[in-house]
Design an enzyme around this catalytic site. Structure first.
Site, PDB file in Angstrom:
ATOM      1  N   ASP A   1      -0.939  -3.371  -5.056  1.00  0.00           N
ATOM      2  CA  ASP A   1      -1.856  -4.032  -4.126  1.00  0.00           C
ATOM      3  C   ASP A   1      -2.926  -3.048  -3.668  1.00  0.00           C
ATOM      4  O   ASP A   1      -4.115  -3.364  -3.670  1.00  0.00           O
ATOM      5  CB  ASP A   1      -1.065  -4.575  -2.936  1.00  0.00           C
ATOM      6  CG  ASP A   1      -1.941  -5.201  -1.873  1.00  0.00           C
ATOM      7  OD1 ASP A   1      -2.781  -6.051  -2.218  1.00  0.00           O
ATOM      8  OD2 ASP A   1      -1.780  -4.834  -0.691  1.00  0.00           O
ATOM      9  N   ALA A   2      -2.505  -1.849  -3.319  1.00  0.00           N
ATOM     10  CA  ALA A   2      -3.447  -0.821  -2.867  1.00  0.00           C
ATOM     11  C   ALA A   2      -4.348  -0.363  -4.010  1.00  0.00           C
ATOM     12  O   ALA A   2      -5.559  -0.181  -3.816  1.00  0.00           O
ATOM     13  CB  ALA A   2      -2.687   0.364  -2.283  1.00  0.00           C
TER      14      ALA A   2
END
Length: 128
Positions: free
Chosen positions: A19-20
């Protein structure tokens, strides 16, 4: 990390990292393209990293995945999540989680060139 270490990680931990990674790639691309105000950058980022847009990107990269990457994708898609965000179907959220898991797995494996190649395909799908 080794493939064995990556294989023993929780798929949701891989998605957490992915996600990051995915958001940083999106933010970097938007900043390079010169989108003006910070609020415009934020809105553009949110529109691309939302589950429906990530599901579209996941569909675009799925045919490009190696067998090993596809296995990670399947694990991410089939992971058990307790809730889905507003504005996303359960299927979109599972596809987005799978996409993030693949990017997390590649990042932790040190596969930067592969990340860049898959992100290009995802970017094209997100902006089509």
């Amino acid at each position: 990390m080794t493939r064995a270490e990556l294989g023993s990680m929780s798929i949701l931990a891989l998605a957490h990292v992915g996600d990051a990674v995915y958001e940083l790639l999106v933010r970097s691309r938007l900043a390079r393209e010169g989108t003006g105000k910070v609020i415009d950058l934020h809105r553009a980022t949110v529109s691309i990293v939302r589950a429906p847009a990530q599901a579209k990107a996941a569909a675009a990269i799925l045919p490009l995945l190696s067998e090993e990457e596809h296995a990670v994708y399947r694990r991410g898609r089939n992971s058990h999540v307790n809730s889905t965000p507003k504005g996303a179907s359960k299927a979109e959220y599972h596809a987005a989680t799978a996409l993030e898991a693949v990017f997390g797995w590649l990042y932790l494996a040190g596969e930067r060139e592969r990340i860049d190649a898959l992100f290009e395909a995802a970017w094209e799908a997100a902006n089509a």
